[in-house]
Design a protein around this motif. Structure first.
Motif, PDB file in Angstrom:
ATOM      1  N   ALA A  75       0.831  -1.211   0.000  1.00  0.00           N
ATOM      2  CA  ALA A  75       0.000   0.000   0.000  1.00  0.00           C
ATOM      3  C   ALA A  75       0.862   1.256   0.000  1.00  0.00           C
ATOM      4  O   ALA A  75       0.518   2.259  -0.624  1.00  0.00           O
ATOM      5  CB  ALA A  75      -0.926  -0.009   1.196  1.00  0.00           C
ATOM      6  N   LYS A  76       1.986   1.183   0.688  1.00  0.00           N
ATOM      7  CA  LYS A  76       2.871   2.343   0.770  1.00  0.00           C
ATOM      8  C   LYS A  76       3.931   2.334  -0.322  1.00  0.00           C
ATOM      9  O   LYS A  76       4.746   3.257  -0.393  1.00  0.00           O
ATOM     10  CB  LYS A  76       3.550   2.382   2.148  1.00  0.00           C
ATOM     11  N   LYS A  77       3.939   1.281  -1.146  1.00  0.00           N
ATOM     12  CA  LYS A  77       4.945   1.153  -2.200  1.00  0.00           C
ATOM     13  C   LYS A  77       6.346   1.314  -1.615  1.00  0.00           C
ATOM     14  O   LYS A  77       7.207   2.012  -2.163  1.00  0.00           O
ATOM     15  CB  LYS A  77       4.717   2.182  -3.308  1.00  0.00           C
ATOM     16  N   THR A  78       6.545   0.662  -0.502  1.00  0.00           N
ATOM     17  CA  THR A  78       7.788   0.810   0.238  1.00  0.00           C
ATOM     18  C   THR A  78       8.396  -0.564   0.507  1.00  0.00           C
ATOM     19  O   THR A  78       7.675  -1.513   0.821  1.00  0.00           O
ATOM     20  CB  THR A  78       7.539   1.555   1.559  1.00  0.00           C
ATOM     21  N   VAL A  79       9.697  -0.628   0.380  1.00  0.00           N
ATOM     22  CA  VAL A  79      10.428  -1.839   0.731  1.00  0.00           C
ATOM     23  C   VAL A  79      11.398  -1.494   1.859  1.00  0.00           C
ATOM     24  O   VAL A  79      11.908  -0.366   1.925  1.00  0.00           O
ATOM     25  CB  VAL A  79      11.162  -2.421  -0.494  1.00  0.00           C
ATOM     26  N   TYR A  80      11.577  -2.437   2.750  1.00  0.00           N
ATOM     27  CA  TYR A  80      12.409  -2.221   3.924  1.00  0.00           C
ATOM     28  C   TYR A  80      13.559  -3.221   3.953  1.00  0.00           C
ATOM     29  O   TYR A  80      13.474  -4.311   3.380  1.00  0.00           O
ATOM     30  CB  TYR A  80      11.578  -2.394   5.198  1.00  0.00           C
ATOM     31  N   LEU A  81      14.617  -2.844   4.644  1.00  0.00           N
ATOM     32  CA  LEU A  81      15.707  -3.769   4.925  1.00  0.00           C
ATOM     33  C   LEU A  81      16.038  -3.646   6.406  1.00  0.00           C
ATOM     34  O   LEU A  81      16.598  -2.638   6.829  1.00  0.00           O
ATOM     35  CB  LEU A  81      16.938  -3.470   4.075  1.00  0.00           C
ATOM     36  N   GLN A  82      15.631  -4.642   7.161  1.00  0.00           N
ATOM     37  CA  GLN A  82      15.958  -4.689   8.579  1.00  0.00           C
ATOM     38  C   GLN A  82      17.319  -5.344   8.720  1.00  0.00           C
ATOM     39  O   GLN A  82      17.517  -6.482   8.277  1.00  0.00           O
ATOM     40  CB  GLN A  82      14.900  -5.487   9.347  1.00  0.00           C
ATOM     41  N   MET A  83      18.237  -4.627   9.320  1.00  0.00           N
ATOM     42  CA  MET A  83      19.611  -5.109   9.458  1.00  0.00           C
ATOM     43  C   MET A  83      19.946  -5.272  10.933  1.00  0.00           C
ATOM     44  O   MET A  83      19.960  -4.286  11.671  1.00  0.00           O
ATOM     45  CB  MET A  83      20.581  -4.130   8.793  1.00  0.00           C
ATOM     46  N   ASN A  84      20.159  -6.506  11.334  1.00  0.00           N
ATOM     47  CA  ASN A  84      20.505  -6.814  12.720  1.00  0.00           C
ATOM     48  C   ASN A  84      21.930  -7.365  12.806  1.00  0.00           C
ATOM     49  O   ASN A  84      22.501  -7.767  11.793  1.00  0.00           O
ATOM     50  CB  ASN A  84      19.525  -7.833  13.296  1.00  0.00           C
ATOM     51  N   SER A  85      22.453  -7.373  13.999  1.00  0.00           N
ATOM     52  CA  SER A  85      23.804  -7.905  14.233  1.00  0.00           C
ATOM     53  C   SER A  85      24.799  -7.334  13.236  1.00  0.00           C
ATOM     54  O   SER A  85      25.584  -8.057  12.627  1.00  0.00           O
ATOM     55  CB  SER A  85      23.790  -9.442  14.144  1.00  0.00           C
ATOM     56  N   LEU A  86      24.759  -6.043  13.085  1.00  0.00           N
ATOM     57  CA  LEU A  86      25.605  -5.388  12.090  1.00  0.00           C
ATOM     58  C   LEU A  86      27.081  -5.541  12.420  1.00  0.00           C
ATOM     59  O   LEU A  86      27.480  -5.561  13.601  1.00  0.00           O
ATOM     60  CB  LEU A  86      25.229  -3.912  11.979  1.00  0.00           C
ATOM     61  N   LYS A  87      27.874  -5.649  11.362  1.00  0.00           N
ATOM     62  CA  LYS A  87      29.315  -5.821  11.471  1.00  0.00           C
ATOM     63  C   LYS A  87      30.004  -4.659  10.758  1.00  0.00           C
ATOM     64  O   LYS A  87      29.436  -4.082   9.840  1.00  0.00           O
ATOM     65  CB  LYS A  87      29.735  -7.138  10.817  1.00  0.00           C
ATOM     66  N   PRO A  88      31.235  -4.365  11.146  1.00  0.00           N
ATOM     67  CA  PRO A  88      31.955  -3.289  10.448  1.00  0.00           C
ATOM     68  C   PRO A  88      32.028  -3.509   8.932  1.00  0.00           C
ATOM     69  O   PRO A  88      31.993  -2.537   8.171  1.00  0.00           O
ATOM     70  CB  PRO A  88      33.344  -3.342  11.087  1.00  0.00           C
ATOM     71  N   GLU A  89      32.079  -4.751   8.509  1.00  0.00           N
ATOM     72  CA  GLU A  89      32.147  -5.029   7.069  1.00  0.00           C
ATOM     73  C   GLU A  89      30.833  -4.764   6.341  1.00  0.00           C
ATOM     74  O   GLU A  89      30.778  -4.838   5.111  1.00  0.00           O
ATOM     75  CB  GLU A  89      32.612  -6.464   6.807  1.00  0.00           C
ATOM     76  N   ASP A  90      29.790  -4.442   7.080  1.00  0.00           N
ATOM     77  CA  ASP A  90      28.530  -4.034   6.456  1.00  0.00           C
ATOM     78  C   ASP A  90      28.539  -2.542   6.084  1.00  0.00           C
ATOM     79  O   ASP A  90      27.601  -2.059   5.448  1.00  0.00           O
ATOM     80  CB  ASP A  90      27.347  -4.296   7.384  1.00  0.00           C
ATOM     81  N   THR A  91      29.575  -1.843   6.488  1.00  0.00           N
ATOM     82  CA  THR A  91      29.681  -0.421   6.176  1.00  0.00           C
ATOM     83  C   THR A  91      29.718  -0.204   4.671  1.00  0.00           C
ATOM     84  O   THR A  91      30.541  -0.791   3.970  1.00  0.00           O
ATOM     85  CB  THR A  91      30.940   0.176   6.823  1.00  0.00           C
ATOM     86  N   ALA A  92      28.804   0.618   4.179  1.00  0.00           N
ATOM     87  CA  ALA A  92      28.689   0.866   2.744  1.00  0.00           C
ATOM     88  C   ALA A  92      27.588   1.881   2.503  1.00  0.00           C
ATOM     89  O   ALA A  92      26.822   2.219   3.416  1.00  0.00           O
ATOM     90  CB  ALA A  92      28.356  -0.428   1.999  1.00  0.00           C
ATOM     91  N   VAL A  93      27.513   2.340   1.276  1.00  0.00           N
ATOM     92  CA  VAL A  93      26.326   3.066   0.825  1.00  0.00           C
ATOM     93  C   VAL A  93      25.335   2.024   0.323  1.00  0.00           C
ATOM     94  O   VAL A  93      25.677   1.188  -0.511  1.00  0.00           O
ATOM     95  CB  VAL A  93      26.657   4.079  -0.283  1.00  0.00           C
ATOM     96  N   TYR A  94      24.120   2.083   0.847  1.00  0.00           N
ATOM     97  CA  TYR A  94      23.095   1.118   0.480  1.00  0.00           C
ATOM     98  C   TYR A  94      22.131   1.768  -0.504  1.00  0.00           C
ATOM     99  O   TYR A  94      21.636   2.872  -0.270  1.00  0.00           O
ATOM    100  CB  TYR A  94      22.349   0.645   1.722  1.00  0.00           C
ATOM    101  N   TYR A  95      21.878   1.046  -1.586  1.00  0.00           N
ATOM    102  CA  TYR A  95      21.014   1.538  -2.646  1.00  0.00           C
ATOM    103  C   TYR A  95      19.784   0.648  -2.781  1.00  0.00           C
ATOM    104  O   TYR A  95      19.883  -0.584  -2.754  1.00  0.00           O
ATOM    105  CB  TYR A  95      21.749   1.545  -3.983  1.00  0.00           C
ATOM    106  N   CYS A  96      18.676   1.286  -2.967  1.00  0.00           N
ATOM    107  CA  CYS A  96      17.443   0.602  -3.308  1.00  0.00           C
ATOM    108  C   CYS A  96      17.310   0.609  -4.824  1.00  0.00           C
ATOM    109  O   CYS A  96      17.691   1.594  -5.482  1.00  0.00           O
ATOM    110  CB  CYS A  96      16.283   1.352  -2.654  1.00  0.00           C
TER     111      CYS A  96
END
Length: 123
Positions: A75-96
């Motif tokens: 309905a909101k035309k929205t997508v989500y990304l729930q990120m848990n237990s984040l690690k330093p190697e997850d550091t980045a620019v995230y693009y949809c």
């Protein structure tokens, strides 16, 4: 014109969580899937997760399985990304991104892109 706008990035300590959002607006298009990609400094952009819009089938790159969850609100035309237990190697620019082509993780087949949101995970 299709517009994708990401939000929710930021700075978090290792082990923490963030939720990214991507809202689609503009002209109606028959999206096959929406996905999240990321690009770390000096590295190529890579696939993170995707979801087919009609069936809700999900896919994840191995390094985030069990930690990240993609979901959508039709309905909101929205997508989500729930990120848990984040690690330093997850550091980045995230693009949809969104695609009208039947693909899950082929970056070159995603036609619409957001501007990106920075995620920084400190150790």
């Amino acid at each position: 014109q299709v517009q994708l706008v990401e939000s929710g990035g930021g700075l978090v300590q290792a082990g923490g969580s963030l939720r990214l959002s991507c809202a689609a607006s503009g002209r109606t298009f028959s999206r096959y899937a929406m996905g999240w990609f990321r690009q770390a400094p000096g590295k190529a952009r890579e696939f993170v997760a995707s979801m087919t819009w009609s069936e809700g089938r999900t896919a994840y790159t191995d390094s985030v399985k069990g930690r990240f969850t993609i979901s959508r609100d039709n309905a909101k035309k929205t997508v989500y990304l729930q990120m848990n237990s984040l690690k330093p190697e997850d550091t980045a620019v995230y693009y949809c991104a969104a695609t009208t082509i039947a693909t899950i993780d082929r970056i070159e087949l995603y036609q619409y892109w957001g501007q990106g949101t920075q995620v920084t995970v400190s150790s």
